[in-house]
Enzyme design. Sequence first.
Site, short mmCIF file in Angstrom:
data_model
loop_
_atom_site.label_atom_id
_atom_site.label_comp_id
_atom_site.label_asym_id
_atom_site.label_seq_id
_atom_site.Cartn_x
_atom_site.Cartn_y
_atom_site.Cartn_z
CD GLU A 47 -2.29 1.34 2.91
OE1 GLU A 47 -1.68 0.86 3.89
OE2 GLU A 47 -3.40 1.90 3.01
CG ASN A 110 -4.76 4.13 0.26
OD1 ASN A 110 -4.07 3.52 -0.54
ND2 ASN A 110 -4.58 4.06 1.57
CE LYS A 127 -7.20 1.52 3.70
NZ LYS A 127 -5.89 1.90 4.30
CD GLU A 146 -5.38 5.05 5.45
OE1 GLU A 146 -5.95 4.69 4.42
OE2 GLU A 146 -4.84 4.25 6.24
CB CYS A 172 -4.12 -1.33 4.59
SG CYS A 172 -3.41 -1.31 6.25
CG ASN A 197 1.95 1.64 4.69
OD1 ASN A 197 3.08 2.11 4.77
ND2 ASN A 197 1.39 1.32 3.54
N1 CDV Z 1 -3.16 1.73 6.53
C1 CDV Z 1 -4.12 1.15 7.27
O1 CDV Z 1 -5.23 0.96 6.81
N2 CDV Z 1 -3.79 0.78 8.54
C2 CDV Z 1 -4.73 0.22 9.48
C3 CDV Z 1 -4.39 0.63 10.88
C4 CDV Z 1 -4.78 2.01 11.19
C5 CDV Z 1 -5.05 -0.24 11.91
C6 CDV Z 1 -4.77 -1.30 9.40
O2 CDV Z 1 -5.88 -1.85 9.38
O3 CDV Z 1 -3.73 -1.95 9.42
#
Ligand code: CDV
Length: 313
Positions: A47, A110, A127, A146, A172, A197
Amino acid sequence: MPRYLKTAAAQLGPIHLADSRASVVARLIDMLRDAHASGCRFVVFTELALTTFFPRYWMEDQAEVDRFFEASMPGPDTRPLFDEAKRLGVGFYLGYAELAEEDGGTHRYNTSILVDQDGGIVGKYRKVHLPGHVDHLPEAPFQHLEKRYFEVGNLGFPVWRTMGGVLGMCICNDRRWPETFRVMALQGAEMVVLGYNTPTTNIYHDEPLHLRMFHHRLSMQAAAYQNGMWVVGTAKAGKEDGHGLYGGSCIVAPTGEIVAQALTEDDEVIVFDCDLDLGDYIRRTVFNFDKHRRIEAYGLITERTGVIPPPTR
Ligand code: CDV
């Protein structure tokens, strides 16, 4: 009959604020070549793979935010990655911050793309489950903005017939939501790939790192088994200008088993020869959707967002 797609998760170590796009793309190309040398035909990058995880920083000047975004893909910095992937005949997934001029306005997402082995972009995903907050949180150890810097993705969860299988993408936080995978499984997805991330610290709650890693694996392993699909999750890991992101990149089989996992928090390529037919028996037996799903009982899933408990007496 096995149907193999030899796949790599190309975990990225930290990207610092001072690192140039060109230096990051050079690292991606190095890992692409490593994966190709291991016989891979598909590489999953992470990501927001071109920059540091900038949603941790509070910024009020839009121009400052926009320097983390890509107005075209491929653009001048990413073109060498596309050229090398095409030359090697390797497809890839890449996450990045997308600046889109659409419907008479500027939009920021994203985003991830799926590039086939001929170097063409076959799919785009934006996303859906954006974590974090909009406003500055002065008490937090760092920000997770975000919800401030991106709009919610407007493309749904499509899948694509490419690279010999049916592939889907998410990003993510999407991996924590069962709906993400089920919607793609209902379109025949055999493999869902994602980058992440994930900070080592929960900004809202004291949570040990081992538990954060457990939830990451639990989500992807459950999704793989419950949908009879491969799940490939690739981290950006390590300390970016002192801010920790956990590693734990892994390839999960449709049985729910982890078949390859990263050992470091740095640039690292892990590989598995994925048989896209492996989930077939799961989708024919315990998770035969046609036979066993009961959609008449699932209405609330799409009718209601939050929880409404029964009234107290
Ligand atoms: N980049 C993300 O989406 N990170 C989230 C954190 C904030 C929990 C994740 O679900 O890993």
